[in-house]
Design a protein around this motif. Structure first.
Motif, PDB file in Angstrom:
ATOM      1  N   SER A   1      30.320  40.231  39.283  1.00 43.93           N
ATOM      2  CA  SER A   1      30.364  41.458  40.091  1.00 43.93           C
ATOM      3  C   SER A   1      31.598  41.571  40.963  1.00 43.93           C
ATOM      4  O   SER A   1      31.796  42.595  41.610  1.00 43.93           O
ATOM      5  CB  SER A   1      29.117  41.534  40.977  1.00 43.93           C
ATOM      6  OG  SER A   1      29.092  40.445  41.888  1.00 43.93           O
ATOM      7  N   VAL A   2      32.431  40.524  40.997  1.00 40.91           N
ATOM      8  CA  VAL A   2      33.657  40.588  41.818  1.00 40.91           C
ATOM      9  C   VAL A   2      34.635  41.556  41.156  1.00 40.91           C
ATOM     10  O   VAL A   2      34.905  41.447  39.958  1.00 40.91           O
ATOM     11  CB  VAL A   2      34.285  39.191  41.956  1.00 40.91           C
ATOM     12  CG1 VAL A   2      35.629  39.271  42.685  1.00 40.91           C
ATOM     13  CG2 VAL A   2      33.338  38.257  42.692  1.00 40.91           C
ATOM     14  N   PRO A   3      35.178  42.544  41.880  1.00 40.76           N
ATOM     15  CA  PRO A   3      36.122  43.487  41.261  1.00 40.76           C
ATOM     16  C   PRO A   3      37.424  42.817  40.871  1.00 40.76           C
ATOM     17  O   PRO A   3      37.793  41.762  41.384  1.00 40.76           O
ATOM     18  CB  PRO A   3      36.327  44.543  42.354  1.00 40.76           C
ATOM     19  CG  PRO A   3      36.030  43.828  43.627  1.00 40.76           C
ATOM     20  CD  PRO A   3      34.957  42.837  43.306  1.00 40.76           C
ATOM     21  N   LYS A   4      38.124  43.449  39.942  1.00 44.86           N
ATOM     22  CA  LYS A   4      39.391  42.910  39.467  1.00 44.86           C
ATOM     23  C   LYS A   4      40.452  42.984  40.559  1.00 44.86           C
ATOM     24  O   LYS A   4      40.560  43.978  41.279  1.00 44.86           O
ATOM     25  CB  LYS A   4      39.857  43.699  38.232  1.00 44.86           C
ATOM     26  CG  LYS A   4      41.068  43.102  37.557  1.00 44.86           C
ATOM     27  CD  LYS A   4      41.417  43.888  36.300  1.00 44.86           C
ATOM     28  CE  LYS A   4      42.634  43.287  35.604  1.00 44.86           C
ATOM     29  NZ  LYS A   4      42.994  44.068  34.394  1.00 44.86           N
ATOM     30  N   LYS A   5      41.234  41.946  40.673  1.00 43.41           N
ATOM     31  CA  LYS A   5      42.250  41.874  41.714  1.00 43.41           C
ATOM     32  C   LYS A   5      43.405  42.808  41.398  1.00 43.41           C
ATOM     33  O   LYS A   5      43.827  42.927  40.240  1.00 43.41           O
ATOM     34  CB  LYS A   5      42.770  40.438  41.848  1.00 43.41           C
ATOM     35  CG  LYS A   5      43.785  40.259  42.958  1.00 43.41           C
ATOM     36  CD  LYS A   5      44.251  38.809  43.044  1.00 43.41           C
ATOM     37  CE  LYS A   5      45.309  38.650  44.130  1.00 43.41           C
ATOM     38  NZ  LYS A   5      45.787  37.244  44.209  1.00 43.41           N
ATOM     39  N   ASN A   6      43.899  43.508  42.419  1.00 42.68           N
ATOM     40  CA  ASN A   6      45.041  44.405  42.274  1.00 42.68           C
ATOM     41  C   ASN A   6      46.310  43.633  42.599  1.00 42.68           C
ATOM     42  O   ASN A   6      46.553  43.258  43.761  1.00 42.68           O
ATOM     43  CB  ASN A   6      44.875  45.611  43.202  1.00 42.68           C
ATOM     44  CG  ASN A   6      45.964  46.641  42.985  1.00 42.68           C
ATOM     45  OD1 ASN A   6      46.740  46.553  42.037  1.00 42.68           O
ATOM     46  ND2 ASN A   6      46.033  47.630  43.857  1.00 42.68           N
TER      47      ASN A   6
END
Length: 318
Positions: A76-81
């Motif tokens: 569930s961790v969003p993708k890093k920008n």
């Protein structure tokens, strides 16, 4: 501005309600969504609308109070920008139409980096063979491509043409029977200008004269002879209407009395089974099948026959 609403025809009504619509009313009718045909007798479960946040089945309290596992938390961790905050918006919109540029700035670390042996080998240009002799200079005019115009040698200038070359150099001659197209405006001769039309030509050139109507009134008087005339036996025979075939039965009336025997009849078990409606699930439940990708136990224990193993072998090509 007045709004026009178009209502779809209900079941049991004729289709003239929408075929008579024209123009904007017709467009509004075609743009209205199709109404659901599901009824309470054949539909199962609540009505579902795809695209909202409502769940198909109610969530239990135990599921609401449960804690996520470490794996679910990791997924569930969003993708890093990786794009910097200061340069992110500028790089996308600085060139054109919200698309970032193909050419980007090179970082200082990449400028100080040394190419590996493999990269240096791949960056070396192709060397022509030792027996290659360059006849013309490439890249002298543009983009490394040879010019279609080159200098003519002095020997070629002093060369004498042969008969074959002279025959090939001649333009194609038209056919001996070829006639050029005539001019659009033809010249009228003096004799045609001084000619006098004959009586036949004048009669043919005269417009056709037609009398002005109406030629006969819609009502005209009938003579006394026609009133006192008597029809012949042949006319009376032809005037008779066509009779019905022997044994012809007239159609039954739409509303007719039901007999007492029909009222007292009891439907058989087969008739009751056929009269029972078919219970079908709605399309919302049919499209959503949570067990679509579950493999049955029988399929897991199945053994492949020798014929299927033979067909599964890849084709060997020499």
């Amino acid at each position: 501005m007045a709004t026009v609403t178009a209502v779809r025809p209900t079941e049991g009504t004729s289709g003239n309600q929408y075929t008579d619509l024209q123009g904007r009313e017709r467009c509004i009718y075609l743009a209205t969504p199709k109404s659901s045909k599901a009824v309470w007798l054949t539909s199962l479960g609540p009505k579902l609308v795809w695209g909202n946040q409502e769940t198909i089945l109610p969530i239990s309290k135990a599921a609401m109070q449960s804690e996520a596992s470490p794996r679910i938390g990791q997924l569930s961790v969003p993708k890093k920008n990786f794009r910097s905050v200061n340069d992110g918006v500028k790089r996308i919109h600085v060139y054109s139409c919200g698309r970032n540029s193909v050419i980007w700035e090179v970082s200082p670390l990449a400028m100080k980096g040394n190419a590996s042996h493999r990269v240096s080998e791949l960056s070396r240009f192709k060397i022509p063979p030792a027996a290659f002799k360059e006849d013309r200079i490439n890249g002298a005019l543009s983009c490394g491509r040879e010019s279609p115009i080159w200098e003519v040698s002095e020997a070629a200038k002093r060369a004498k043409s042969r008969l074959r070359l002279e025959s090939l150099a001649k333009e194609k001659m038209p056919h001996r029977d070829y006639q050029p197209p005539r001019e659009i405006e033809s010249i009228v001769s003096d004799n045609a200008k001084k000619a006098i039309a004959s009586a036949r030509l004048e009669s043919l050139s005269r417009a056709k004269s037609r009398p002005e109507g109406p030629f006969r009134d819609s009502k005209w008087p009938v003579s006394d002879l026609a009133r006192n005339a008597t029809a012949t036996p042949r006319q009376l025979e032809l005037a008779k209407p066509k009779g019905l075939v022997d044994g012809y039965q007239h159609e039954r009336p739409v509303q007719r009395d039901i007999s007492r025997a029909s009222r007292r009849t009891i439907a058989t078990t087969r008739t009751v089974d056929l009269a029972r409606p078919i219970m079908r699930a709605t399309m919302d439940h049919v499209q959503f099948n949570p067990d679509a990708f579950i493999v049955s136990d029988g399929a897991k224990r199945a053994r492949c026959p020798p014929r299927i193993e033979e067909l599964a072998q890849p084709v060997t090509r020499s």
